[in-house]
Motif scaffolding. Structure first.
Motif, short mmCIF file in Angstrom:
data_model
loop_
_atom_site.label_atom_id
_atom_site.label_comp_id
_atom_site.label_asym_id
_atom_site.label_seq_id
_atom_site.Cartn_x
_atom_site.Cartn_y
_atom_site.Cartn_z
N ILE A 1 6.77 -3.90 0.68
CA ILE A 1 5.51 -4.18 -0.03
C ILE A 1 4.67 -5.18 0.76
O ILE A 1 3.45 -5.01 0.91
CB ILE A 1 5.80 -4.74 -1.45
CG1 ILE A 1 6.40 -3.65 -2.33
CG2 ILE A 1 4.54 -5.31 -2.09
CD1 ILE A 1 6.94 -4.16 -3.68
N LEU A 2 5.32 -6.20 1.28
CA LEU A 2 4.60 -7.20 2.07
C LEU A 2 3.97 -6.57 3.31
O LEU A 2 2.80 -6.82 3.63
CB LEU A 2 5.53 -8.34 2.48
CG LEU A 2 5.89 -9.32 1.36
CD1 LEU A 2 7.10 -10.15 1.72
CD2 LEU A 2 4.70 -10.22 1.04
N GLN A 3 4.75 -5.75 4.01
CA GLN A 3 4.21 -5.08 5.22
C GLN A 3 3.00 -4.24 4.87
O GLN A 3 2.01 -4.21 5.61
CB GLN A 3 5.28 -4.18 5.87
CG GLN A 3 6.57 -4.88 6.28
CD GLN A 3 6.47 -5.59 7.64
OE1 GLN A 3 5.38 -5.95 8.08
NE2 GLN A 3 7.62 -5.81 8.27
N GLU A 4 3.08 -3.59 3.72
CA GLU A 4 1.97 -2.74 3.28
C GLU A 4 0.74 -3.59 2.95
O GLU A 4 -0.38 -3.27 3.36
CB GLU A 4 2.44 -2.00 2.02
CG GLU A 4 1.83 -0.65 1.79
CD GLU A 4 2.44 -0.04 0.53
OE1 GLU A 4 3.63 0.35 0.60
OE2 GLU A 4 1.75 0.02 -0.51
N ASN A 5 0.95 -4.68 2.23
CA ASN A 5 -0.16 -5.58 1.89
C ASN A 5 -0.78 -6.22 3.13
O ASN A 5 -1.99 -6.40 3.21
CB ASN A 5 0.32 -6.68 0.93
CG ASN A 5 0.64 -6.14 -0.45
OD1 ASN A 5 0.25 -5.02 -0.79
ND2 ASN A 5 1.35 -6.92 -1.24
N ILE A 6 0.09 -6.56 4.08
CA ILE A 6 -0.40 -7.14 5.34
C ILE A 6 -1.29 -6.13 6.05
O ILE A 6 -2.37 -6.45 6.53
CB ILE A 6 0.79 -7.58 6.24
CG1 ILE A 6 1.46 -8.82 5.66
CG2 ILE A 6 0.32 -7.82 7.67
CD1 ILE A 6 2.81 -9.16 6.29
N GLU A 7 -0.82 -4.88 6.10
CA GLU A 7 -1.59 -3.83 6.78
C GLU A 7 -2.93 -3.59 6.08
O GLU A 7 -3.96 -3.44 6.74
CB GLU A 7 -0.74 -2.55 6.85
CG GLU A 7 -1.29 -1.46 7.74
CD GLU A 7 -1.56 -1.89 9.19
OE1 GLU A 7 -1.08 -2.96 9.61
OE2 GLU A 7 -2.30 -1.15 9.87
#
Ligand SMILES: *Cc1c(COP(=O)(O)O)cnc(C)c1O
Length: 243
Positions: free
Chosen positions: A20-26
């Motif tokens: 989820i964090l990687q997605e939000n960062i992207e």
């Protein structure tokens, strides 16, 4: 060592938190022209025991952060034996008498903040024949209790570290005051890094990483949103930051 931690997250939940964090960062990255091409997610594992950290390692994560040399020295040698290609970042205040040990255990330093520490570090790097990337930490909120170099004198300190001591300075780091708009601090750090030709910015935690990414962060340092709360003495305010 005793840990006072809630370890209720399963391996699957930790894997999901990271995804989820990687997605939000992207998403944040794509929203801003100031954003970096690549953002490294540092999983801050301080106060968490190895059994809990291993859940992230099993999920394939390899970049971690700790804020105490002693604690890292106890936890990480065994984990490094078991899992390869770990990158460990030192993100906490550093005493000069711990520099030698720090250099043995860490791959990157985020808290280079004063001339004496810089001198001891340069000497120790020569002695051990090991050089690690360094971020210069700036106390952008001018808070008495917080570490970090005086931002007004940042230029001089950056040049001292790079030119006189030949330290591998790659970027800048800050921790904005909790009661202020973090974007002001992130914007300030971005401008300074650009002025001095520094490529990396260590900024953004569980509560403000999206903003940090929009202002060019290359390294976000996230603990609570991955591992859950560190239920310890001073940490109760972090309970709000769960995803
Ligand atoms: C603990 C810590 C973090 C992580 O904070 P969370 O709010 O748990 O994401 C980030 N940076 C530094 C310097 C820290 O000490």
């Amino acid at each position: 060592m005793t840990f006072t931690v809630d370890q209720k997250y399963t391996e699957q939940e930790i894997a999901t938190n990271i995804a989820i964090l990687q997605e939000n960062i992207e998403k944040a990255r794509l929203k801003s022209e100031l954003a970096a091409d690549k953002v490294n997610l540092i999983a801050v594992s301080k106060m968490h025991p190895p059994v809990h950290i291993e859940k992230a390692l099993k999920a394939g994560h390899r970049i971690f952060g700790e804020n105490k040399v002693q604690e890292a020295a106890k936890k990480w040698p065994a984990l490094r034996e078991k899992y390869k290609n770990i990158e460990l970042h030192m993100i906490g205040p550093l005493q000069t008498n711990k520099v030698g040990q720090m250099l043995q255990h860490f791959d990157v330093l985020h808290s280079l903040d004063r001339p004496k520490l810089a001198r001891v570090l340069a000497k120790e790097m020569d002695k051990q024949g090991k050089r690690i990337d360094c971020f210069i930490q700036l106390n952008t909120g001018n808070e008495d209790q917080k570490s970090g170099h005086d931002p007004e004198k940042a230029g001089k300190f950056i040049q001292y570290c790079q030119d006189e001591l030949d330290l591998p300075v790659v970027g800048l780091m800050c921790i904005p005051p909790i009661d202020q708009d973090p974007e002001v601090h992130f914007g300030f750090l971005l401008k300074l890094a650009q002025d001095y030709g520094l490529k990396c910015l260590s900024m953004g935690m569980s509560s403000d990483y999206r903003q940090a990414v929009r202002f060019g962060s290359t390294h976000v340092r996230i603990g609570t949103s991955i591992f859950g709360p560190r239920v310890g003495k001073k940490e109760h305010h972090l309970l709000e930051h769960l995803p």
